[in-house]
Design a protein around this motif. Sequence first.
Motif, PDB file in Angstrom:
ATOM      1  N   SER A   6      62.730 111.904 -24.646  1.00  0.00           N
ATOM      2  CA  SER A   6      62.491 113.349 -24.661  1.00  0.00           C
ATOM      3  C   SER A   6      63.666 114.043 -23.977  1.00  0.00           C
ATOM      4  N   THR A   7      63.760 115.342 -24.168  1.00  0.00           N
ATOM      5  CA  THR A   7      64.822 116.082 -23.493  1.00  0.00           C
ATOM      6  C   THR A   7      64.637 116.031 -21.982  1.00  0.00           C
ATOM      7  N   ALA A   8      63.400 116.020 -21.522  1.00  0.00           N
ATOM      8  CA  ALA A   8      63.138 115.943 -20.085  1.00  0.00           C
ATOM      9  C   ALA A   8      63.624 114.615 -19.511  1.00  0.00           C
ATOM     10  N   GLU A   9      63.343 113.513 -20.208  1.00  0.00           N
ATOM     11  CA  GLU A   9      63.776 112.192 -19.738  1.00  0.00           C
ATOM     12  C   GLU A   9      65.306 112.098 -19.718  1.00  0.00           C
ATOM     13  N   ALA A  10      65.931 112.545 -20.786  1.00  0.00           N
ATOM     14  CA  ALA A  10      67.392 112.458 -20.874  1.00  0.00           C
ATOM     15  C   ALA A  10      68.067 113.361 -19.842  1.00  0.00           C
ATOM     16  N   ALA A  11      67.535 114.554 -19.633  1.00  0.00           N
ATOM     17  CA  ALA A  11      68.111 115.465 -18.640  1.00  0.00           C
ATOM     18  C   ALA A  11      68.054 114.855 -17.249  1.00  0.00           C
ATOM     19  N   LYS A  12      66.977 114.162 -16.955  1.00  0.00           N
ATOM     20  CA  LYS A  12      66.848 113.510 -15.646  1.00  0.00           C
ATOM     21  C   LYS A  12      67.905 112.415 -15.495  1.00  0.00           C
ATOM     22  N   ILE A  13      68.107 111.618 -16.536  1.00  0.00           N
ATOM     23  CA  ILE A  13      69.115 110.554 -16.495  1.00  0.00           C
ATOM     24  C   ILE A  13      70.510 111.139 -16.313  1.00  0.00           C
ATOM     25  N   LEU A  14      70.790 112.231 -17.033  1.00  0.00           N
ATOM     26  CA  LEU A  14      72.109 112.869 -16.969  1.00  0.00           C
ATOM     27  C   LEU A  14      72.286 113.732 -15.721  1.00  0.00           C
ATOM     28  N   ASP A  15      71.195 114.022 -15.022  1.00  0.00           N
ATOM     29  CA  ASP A  15      71.195 114.888 -13.841  1.00  0.00           C
ATOM     30  C   ASP A  15      71.698 116.294 -14.196  1.00  0.00           C
ATOM     31  N   VAL A  16      71.146 116.833 -15.294  1.00  0.00           N
ATOM     32  CA  VAL A  16      71.450 118.201 -15.726  1.00  0.00           C
ATOM     33  C   VAL A  16      70.131 118.912 -16.014  1.00  0.00           C
ATOM     34  N   PRO A  17      70.119 120.243 -15.967  1.00  0.00           N
ATOM     35  CA  PRO A  17      68.904 120.967 -16.341  1.00  0.00           C
ATOM     36  C   PRO A  17      68.554 120.714 -17.813  1.00  0.00           C
ATOM     37  N   GLU A  18      67.277 120.682 -18.107  1.00  0.00           N
ATOM     38  CA  GLU A  18      66.821 120.417 -19.466  1.00  0.00           C
ATOM     39  C   GLU A  18      67.360 121.445 -20.457  1.00  0.00           C
ATOM     40  N   GLN A  19      67.413 122.705 -20.085  1.00  0.00           N
ATOM     41  CA  GLN A  19      67.926 123.744 -20.982  1.00  0.00           C
ATOM     42  C   GLN A  19      69.407 123.522 -21.286  1.00  0.00           C
ATOM     43  N   LEU A  51      72.498 106.752 -25.312  1.00  0.00           N
ATOM     44  CA  LEU A  51      72.622 107.454 -24.033  1.00  0.00           C
ATOM     45  C   LEU A  51      72.992 106.461 -22.939  1.00  0.00           C
ATOM     46  N   GLU A  52      72.379 105.298 -22.953  1.00  0.00           N
ATOM     47  CA  GLU A  52      72.687 104.258 -21.971  1.00  0.00           C
ATOM     48  C   GLU A  52      74.168 103.854 -22.070  1.00  0.00           C
ATOM     49  N   GLU A  53      74.656 103.677 -23.277  1.00  0.00           N
ATOM     50  CA  GLU A  53      76.074 103.330 -23.470  1.00  0.00           C
ATOM     51  C   GLU A  53      76.979 104.467 -22.989  1.00  0.00           C
ATOM     52  N   TYR A  54      76.616 105.709 -23.297  1.00  0.00           N
ATOM     53  CA  TYR A  54      77.370 106.871 -22.840  1.00  0.00           C
ATOM     54  C   TYR A  54      77.465 106.892 -21.318  1.00  0.00           C
ATOM     55  N   MET A  55      76.349 106.618 -20.634  1.00  0.00           N
ATOM     56  CA  MET A  55      76.352 106.626 -19.174  1.00  0.00           C
ATOM     57  C   MET A  55      77.213 105.482 -18.620  1.00  0.00           C
ATOM     58  N   ARG A  56      77.164 104.326 -19.262  1.00  0.00           N
ATOM     59  CA  ARG A  56      78.005 103.194 -18.839  1.00  0.00           C
ATOM     60  C   ARG A  56      79.478 103.543 -18.960  1.00  0.00           C
ATOM     61  N   ASN A  57      79.860 104.112 -20.090  1.00  0.00           N
ATOM     62  CA  ASN A  57      81.271 104.467 -20.336  1.00  0.00           C
ATOM     63  C   ASN A  57      81.731 105.614 -19.440  1.00  0.00           C
ATOM     64  N   ARG A  58      80.827 106.499 -19.116  1.00  0.00           N
ATOM     65  CA  ARG A  58      81.157 107.647 -18.268  1.00  0.00           C
ATOM     66  C   ARG A  58      81.505 107.221 -16.849  1.00  0.00           C
ATOM     67  N   SER A  59      80.830 106.183 -16.372  1.00  0.00           N
ATOM     68  CA  SER A  59      81.067 105.750 -14.985  1.00  0.00           C
ATOM     69  C   SER A  59      82.146 104.681 -14.893  1.00  0.00           C
TER      70      SER A  59
END
Length: 60
Positions: A6-19, A51-59
Amino acid sequence: MKARLSTAEAAKILDVPEQFLRVALQKGKYPFGFAIKTSTQHTYYINGPQLEEYMRNRSA
C-alpha cells in the motif's frame, strides 16, 4: 517483502509522507510503482520486491 504494498506501507519504508509518495508515483518518479487515474481518483501499484531493490541500491 510482500509482492504488492500500500502507499502507507511504502511511505513508511521510504521515510516520506504518504502524499509525497502518491504525487511522485503520479509523476512517474519512482521505478517500483505507478499511478493510474480512473475518473476522478488515482489507483496506485507498488511492487514490493522492486522497492526492496531500490532501497538496497540507494544505500549502496
